[in-house]
Write a protein that holds these residues in place. Sequence first.
Motif, PDB file in Angstrom:
ATOM      1  N   ASP A   3       0.877  -1.168   0.000  1.00 29.25           N
ATOM      2  CA  ASP A   3       0.000   0.000   0.000  1.00 29.25           C
ATOM      3  C   ASP A   3       0.912   1.215   0.000  1.00 29.25           C
ATOM      4  O   ASP A   3       1.738   1.353   0.914  1.00 29.25           O
ATOM      5  CB  ASP A   3      -0.897  -0.015   1.240  1.00 29.25           C
ATOM      6  N   HIS A   4       0.810   2.064  -0.990  1.00 34.65           N
ATOM      7  CA  HIS A   4       1.683   3.213  -1.199  1.00 34.65           C
ATOM      8  C   HIS A   4       3.154   2.842  -0.963  1.00 34.65           C
ATOM      9  O   HIS A   4       3.893   3.504  -0.261  1.00 34.65           O
ATOM     10  CB  HIS A   4       1.240   4.442  -0.376  1.00 34.65           C
ATOM     11  N   ALA A   5       3.561   1.713  -1.577  1.00 38.26           N
ATOM     12  CA  ALA A   5       4.935   1.198  -1.563  1.00 38.26           C
ATOM     13  C   ALA A   5       5.417   0.736  -0.189  1.00 38.26           C
ATOM     14  O   ALA A   5       6.616   0.651   0.050  1.00 38.26           O
ATOM     15  CB  ALA A   5       5.900   2.221  -2.173  1.00 38.26           C
ATOM     16  N   THR A   6       4.502   0.449   0.709  1.00 32.81           N
ATOM     17  CA  THR A   6       4.888  -0.120   1.996  1.00 32.81           C
ATOM     18  C   THR A   6       4.272  -1.522   2.119  1.00 32.81           C
ATOM     19  O   THR A   6       3.132  -1.745   1.716  1.00 32.81           O
ATOM     20  CB  THR A   6       4.504   0.791   3.184  1.00 32.81           C
ATOM     21  N   TYR A   7       5.045  -2.451   2.640  1.00 32.24           N
ATOM     22  CA  TYR A   7       4.647  -3.855   2.737  1.00 32.24           C
ATOM     23  C   TYR A   7       3.446  -4.015   3.653  1.00 32.24           C
ATOM     24  O   TYR A   7       3.415  -3.491   4.758  1.00 32.24           O
ATOM     25  CB  TYR A   7       5.825  -4.664   3.287  1.00 32.24           C
ATOM     26  N   ILE A   8       2.456  -4.778   3.178  1.00 34.33           N
ATOM     27  CA  ILE A   8       1.276  -5.082   3.995  1.00 34.33           C
ATOM     28  C   ILE A   8       1.277  -6.560   4.380  1.00 34.33           C
ATOM     29  O   ILE A   8       1.233  -6.894   5.555  1.00 34.33           O
ATOM     30  CB  ILE A   8      -0.031  -4.708   3.266  1.00 34.33           C
ATOM     31  N   ILE A   9       1.349  -7.469   3.399  1.00 34.11           N
ATOM     32  CA  ILE A   9       1.307  -8.899   3.706  1.00 34.11           C
ATOM     33  C   ILE A   9       1.815  -9.693   2.512  1.00 34.11           C
ATOM     34  O   ILE A   9       1.699  -9.254   1.372  1.00 34.11           O
ATOM     35  CB  ILE A   9      -0.129  -9.322   4.101  1.00 34.11           C
ATOM     36  N   GLY A  10       2.379 -10.858   2.799  1.00 28.99           N
ATOM     37  CA  GLY A  10       2.856 -11.748   1.751  1.00 28.99           C
ATOM     38  C   GLY A  10       2.407 -13.176   2.025  1.00 28.99           C
ATOM     39  O   GLY A  10       2.005 -13.502   3.149  1.00 28.99           O
TER      40      GLY A  10
ATOM     41  N   ASP B   4       1.089   6.292   7.294  1.00 28.48           N
ATOM     42  CA  ASP B   4       2.041   7.401   7.195  1.00 28.48           C
ATOM     43  C   ASP B   4       3.467   6.942   6.892  1.00 28.48           C
ATOM     44  O   ASP B   4       4.390   7.747   6.914  1.00 28.48           O
ATOM     45  CB  ASP B   4       2.028   8.214   8.492  1.00 28.48           C
ATOM     46  N   TYR B   5       3.646   5.668   6.616  1.00 22.34           N
ATOM     47  CA  TYR B   5       4.983   5.154   6.299  1.00 22.34           C
ATOM     48  C   TYR B   5       5.355   5.497   4.873  1.00 22.34           C
ATOM     49  O   TYR B   5       4.505   5.525   3.989  1.00 22.34           O
ATOM     50  CB  TYR B   5       5.021   3.630   6.465  1.00 22.34           C
ATOM     51  N   SER B   6       6.630   5.726   4.671  1.00 22.76           N
ATOM     52  CA  SER B   6       7.123   5.967   3.324  1.00 22.76           C
ATOM     53  C   SER B   6       8.217   4.960   2.962  1.00 22.76           C
ATOM     54  O   SER B   6       8.879   5.103   1.949  1.00 22.76           O
ATOM     55  CB  SER B   6       7.668   7.393   3.212  1.00 22.76           C
TER      56      SER B   6
END
Length: 123
Positions: free
Chosen positions: A47-54, A116-118
């Motif tokens: 999500d917006h280049a931040t890892y959510i789940i794999g 808010d992570y980038s």
Amino acid sequence: MNDFEGYLKKIDNPEHRERMEELLTWVMEKFPSLEPEIAWNQPMFTDHATYIIGFSVAKHHLSVAPERAGLDHFKTEIEQAGYDYTKELVRMKWNTPIDFTLIEKMIELYILDKKDYSTLWRK
């Protein structure tokens, strides 16, 4: 599902391939804003280049790989679902049902928690 076709074709066991396809399709339909991709030889969502789940497959189980902070948060629910887990992943044996409610809660928490992570990973 085009993003994951190559990965799915490499799964030899047709039942495992079908189950993984069901899970990946469910995530894409439930969370259409997430970006599907293959990284580290596994399907994952960002999500917006931040890892959510794999996710990944093994001989005896399907693995769900959230970040460690998420595993700590859902430890009790993971145990109640009857899944085995480590610091890095949850193992869902092939002969047990997928707890879509638990996965949904994990994904919702990570999306909210990392809004808010980038960076790809938590610092």
